[in-house]
Motif scaffolding. Sequence first.
Motif, PDB file in Angstrom:
ATOM      1  N   PRO A  17      -5.527  11.738   2.567  1.00  0.00           N
ATOM      2  CA  PRO A  17      -4.744  10.825   1.726  1.00  0.00           C
ATOM      3  C   PRO A  17      -5.535   9.585   1.320  1.00  0.00           C
ATOM      4  O   PRO A  17      -5.496   9.174   0.152  1.00  0.00           O
ATOM      5  CB  PRO A  17      -3.556  10.452   2.614  1.00  0.00           C
ATOM      6  CG  PRO A  17      -3.456  11.557   3.607  1.00  0.00           C
ATOM      7  CD  PRO A  17      -4.854  12.037   3.822  1.00  0.00           C
ATOM      8  N   ALA A  21      -6.699   8.600  -2.402  1.00  0.00           N
ATOM      9  CA  ALA A  21      -6.303   7.315  -2.966  1.00  0.00           C
ATOM     10  C   ALA A  21      -7.519   6.574  -3.502  1.00  0.00           C
ATOM     11  O   ALA A  21      -7.486   6.009  -4.607  1.00  0.00           O
ATOM     12  CB  ALA A  21      -5.591   6.479  -1.894  1.00  0.00           C
ATOM     13  N   VAL A 315       1.055   6.289  -1.603  1.00  0.00           N
ATOM     14  CA  VAL A 315       0.131   7.039  -0.745  1.00  0.00           C
ATOM     15  C   VAL A 315       0.867   7.593   0.474  1.00  0.00           C
ATOM     16  O   VAL A 315       0.715   8.758   0.854  1.00  0.00           O
ATOM     17  CB  VAL A 315      -1.045   6.141  -0.304  1.00  0.00           C
ATOM     18  CG1 VAL A 315      -1.910   6.874   0.709  1.00  0.00           C
ATOM     19  CG2 VAL A 315      -1.865   5.731  -1.504  1.00  0.00           C
TER      20      VAL A 315
END
Lengths: 333, 504
Positions: A17, A21, A315
């Motif tokens: 993640p 991002a 996120v």
Amino acid sequence: MRDAARASLRAFGRAAPAAAAVGLLLAFNAAFTPGFFDLTTVEGRLAGSTVDVLNRGAVVVLLALGMAIVIATGGVDLSVGAVMAIAGATAATLAARHGVNAWSAIAAAVAVGAAAGSFNGALVAGAGVQPIVATLVLMVAGRGAAQLLTGGQIVTFNDPVLNFLDAGFIAGAPMPVLIAAAALALSLLLTRGTALGLFIEAAGDNERAARLAGVRVRAVKAAAYVLCGAAAAVAGLLAASDIRAADANNAGLYLELDAILAAVLGGTALRGGRFSLFGAALGALFIQGLTTTLYLHDVSPNATLVVKAAAVLAVCLAASERVRAWIKHRSRP
Amino acid sequence: MDDAPPLLEARGLVKVYPGVRALDGADFSLREGEVHALMGENGAGKSTLIKALTGAVPPDSGEVRLMGRVVRPRTPVEGQTLGISTVYQEVNLAPNLSLAENLLLGRQPRRFGLIDRRAVHRRAEELMARLGVRADVGRPLGSLPIAVQQMAAIARALDLDARVFILDEPTSSLDADETARLFGVVRGLAARGIGVVFITHFIGQVYDLCARVTVMRNGRVVAVRDAAGLPRLELVALMLGVSIDEARAIEGTHARANSSADPTLRSRGLRRGRVGPIDLDLRRGAALGLAGLLGSGRTETARMIAGADRPEGGRVEIDGRGVRPGSPRRAIAAGIALCPEDRKSDAIVPGLSVRENIALAVQARRAWWRPIGRRGQRGIAERFVRSLRIATPSVEKPAGELSGGNQQKVVLARWLAAEPRVLLLDEPTRGIDVGAKAEIERLVGDLCARGVAMLFISSEVEEVVRVCERVLVLRDGRVAGELSGGGVTVESVMRLIAGEGGSA
């Protein structure tokens, strides 16, 4: 060998993640921020927006590394901001008021940070106090201690070595970036190059099982807080070097929250267990990258926090199993 | 009397959880003024039945009748309003409120719109006095003994006009006097026509208190009998699912017993809480079975030996040298390994891979700065995945994602890799399929042949008899007897469990 590939894939998966991002942020800047990726050398020193992100992100990277380790044991360390203040105050008062050699002052600051960490560790692992409460003690009292050290004043210094920590360059690279990279390498070596990482993850994932398997759970937890304290002290030195002064009131203020956020974005679950130091560093760089991007787009500082919160929320939602399952379910005809 | 409709009746209750039929068509009936024992080993379905009756877990099908009327409580509060009250082992009242406040919570007498404290106390004292208990009703409930807390729970339920009381293992943390007092209260309730369902693991208490017994196994009721006409041995046989004739037929196949050798591990006077003193000897190359009902002290004994719990007295020796108690690490250093009963909470580290789970104990014994390394870990893990036939696509799979039987094998592998001298297996075959069970039983034999001294704990008497040449039977925290060689039969073990007859 397929196993090895699978293992590293899993390890990378935790940081996914944060990596995604950062990737999105870079893509956005590639499209909408002219000159974001331009690198120039000014008098043999690298400069540019990306270097700026790395440079300014170094403090939170340092904090996030320690925080990820502590969170992996099933704890949390709220005192890192205050420990930054103590470390800065220690180095500044020793160097500026007592004429101590800058290297000794730096060593003393890191030692004080480690001592603060062992205080947290003793409360959590020894006395069994809840980590939030135990580290809250130092979060509040730590700033008081830093003020006692500085006598309630901002202690300024002008020492070539201390100044060099934040403003210096080696081979064109800014010192904070080098220090953060060294900290990442050292912490990887310390946790993944030894059995400490395994013990930390076992203790955080299932403490009873780890104890019954012969892991010294208390010692492992205490060690995590000591590492976190030492990392926070280095971050405090950078922050003090940046303004060439120790500001007991404001150094590292609220940064514990950024550090927790970075660790969690980086794939370290708050309930303890698996951790990713790469992920934590990426998480920290995402936070800094977002701030810099917004600044470059002239977003007003008041709106910045709102945009930051929205990005973080996105996120976290993208990383949530439940949300992913829901989207999968909805997108099916 | 049998013609009168039962006070509480359940027919064909079914409750299915993913993978388990916790209740599989259970019937139950409770008469007015009766104390009725509900018996069964762990997982028999007792607690699910209770939850279905009280509304805590509404059943998937089947019906519950209270005084002939069909009721469908959806929550425990609804059950309570209908008159079905439960007193759990851990009293679920508010420990930081006073006894009086707990008794009258939500129904406090008021004066001028404010709670009248004095009236609250007076009323609370009356309620407790009805049970023959005098207690300082102003003290926080949590500061009072468990026995008094239970009385408070009963008093509160009584004041809410309960007609059915369910007491779930109320005596497990009471001493003898407190138990006697509780029994007095329960008899008083029955005399008023209240029906009491009494759950316990202590067989003696069933005969002291209860008129009838319902025995459950695998989600079904296997027997409803008058206590007076049910011999203890038969009750144990019903609970364990062995017929008495069968019990006579199964015999231990082990003849060899090298009792001459000095024991590898010796415990003397080991005790903690209600368990002990426990004396036992584990010999090289032999498995000692530890049998007994749930709560008889089997797990506690193993945990004390392994350093998981600190004993209050007694000692453990390996080859005549004392092992300092209370630390799993020291026990492991002395060569003692424990595969705990509750593998989920005490053994498996679910987020770590099979490889890391297996290597954990070996690594923990080495210094942290001397890692085995990923390749070394994989070598160890793959060896045991092969030899124990652990079904996993890869040693990198998180251990928490394996099936129960394979998790159990991972825990076994962890300890086999550490090459212990003494291996304590607490219910190693619980909750795993038949094939894996046979493999684990075979493994016990192999390990004995390699000279490991073993303690084998199992609720299945047949299994203990099959695997072990010596069996120690525990009852109510004490050694009830020891059997060896040809004396090890299912029947003789069950007689000791039931408390009939002496040792062989």
